[in-house]
Design a protein around this motif. Structure first.
Motif, PDB file in Angstrom:
ATOM      1  N   ASP A 177       0.735  -1.323  -0.172  1.00 26.81           N
ATOM      2  CA  ASP A 177       0.000  -0.033  -0.066  1.00 26.81           C
ATOM      3  C   ASP A 177       0.940   1.246   0.008  1.00 26.81           C
ATOM      4  OD1 ASP A 177      -3.122  -0.698   0.317  1.00 26.81           O
ATOM      5  OD2 ASP A 177      -1.847  -2.201   1.574  1.00 26.81           O
ATOM      6  N   GLU A 222      -6.783  -0.776  -7.691  1.00 27.59           N
ATOM      7  CA  GLU A 222      -6.273  -0.246  -6.345  1.00 27.59           C
ATOM      8  C   GLU A 222      -5.850  -1.466  -5.580  1.00 27.59           C
ATOM      9  OE1 GLU A 222      -6.066   2.736  -4.916  1.00 27.59           O
ATOM     10  OE2 GLU A 222      -7.028   3.875  -6.671  1.00 27.59           O
ATOM     11  N   TYR A 229      -1.523  -4.532  -6.776  1.00 30.57           N
ATOM     12  CA  TYR A 229      -2.191  -3.286  -7.533  1.00 30.57           C
ATOM     13  C   TYR A 229      -1.777  -3.271  -8.726  1.00 30.57           C
ATOM     14  CZ  TYR A 229       1.862  -0.063  -6.880  1.00 30.57           C
ATOM     15  OH  TYR A 229       3.090   0.643  -6.987  1.00 30.57           O
ATOM     16  N   ARG A 272       1.480   6.682  -6.802  1.00 27.20           N
ATOM     17  CA  ARG A 272       0.339   7.716  -7.086  1.00 27.20           C
ATOM     18  C   ARG A 272       1.098   9.187  -6.874  1.00 27.20           C
ATOM     19  NH1 ARG A 272      -4.699   6.115  -6.127  1.00 27.20           N
ATOM     20  NH2 ARG A 272      -4.090   4.853  -4.626  1.00 27.20           N
ATOM     21  N   CYS A 332       1.986   1.725  -3.529  1.00 29.70           N
ATOM     22  CA  CYS A 332       0.966   2.433  -4.269  1.00 29.70           C
ATOM     23  C   CYS A 332       1.056   3.717  -4.145  1.00 29.70           C
ATOM     24  CB  CYS A 332      -0.218   1.772  -4.050  1.00 29.70           C
ATOM     25  SG  CYS A 332      -1.512   2.160  -5.133  1.00 29.70           S
TER      26      CYS A 332
END
Length: 145
Positions: free
Chosen positions: A92, A108, A119, A99, A95
């Motif tokens: 996470d 996601e 992801y 982003r 990610c």
């Protein structure tokens, strides 16, 4: 006579092609954490070969050097392959780093029934990258005969 590989390449790597490989090198480092390991330029300063490492794997980042070699940007955004990368760190957080570098997150982070959390992200020229991390062991399935 063959010699030992001075760059200690993994057994398998992948090549990704860009209209602007120098921009791709900087973006891949900022967004995904790849580390440059080899940059070769010609006498005019054009990038002719580049490699980046991630864990024990590597990718070659190259230009569109032939009519059969293209960035997704040059072929209407289509991909003929996707690169899968197994993470050891927090998926996470990875990610969110992507982003923040303006990756388009096309899937996601999500847990999948087969024990992986993953992801998917699209880079500025349209390559799809899948990042995955094993969260639990999935029971073995029976192979078809």
């Amino acid at each position: 006579m063959p010699m030992d590989d001075p760059f200690k390449h993994a057994t398998f790597g992948s090549g990704v092609f860009y209209r602007d490989p120098r921009a791709a090198l900087a973006w891949l480092q900022a967004a995904f954490g790849f580390e440059p390991s080899m940059l070769v330029s010609d006498a005019d300063g054009r990038l002719v070969h580049a490699e980046m490492r991630f864990g024990d794997g590597y990718i070659i980042v190259d230009s569109e050097w032939d009519e059969r070699v293209a960035s997704p940007t040059s072929v209407g955004g289509r991909n003929t392959q996707a690169v899968y990368i197994r993470l050891q760190q927090d998926l996470d957080a990875h990610c969110e780093q992507a982003r923040a570098a303006r990756a388009e997150i096309v899937e996601e982070p999500a847990d999948h029934f087969y024990g992986e959390r993953q992801y998917r992200a699209r880079d500025p020229e349209g390559h799809v990258w899948t990042f995955t991390r094993t969260m639990r062991s999935c029971p073995k399935t029976r192979q078809s005969d």
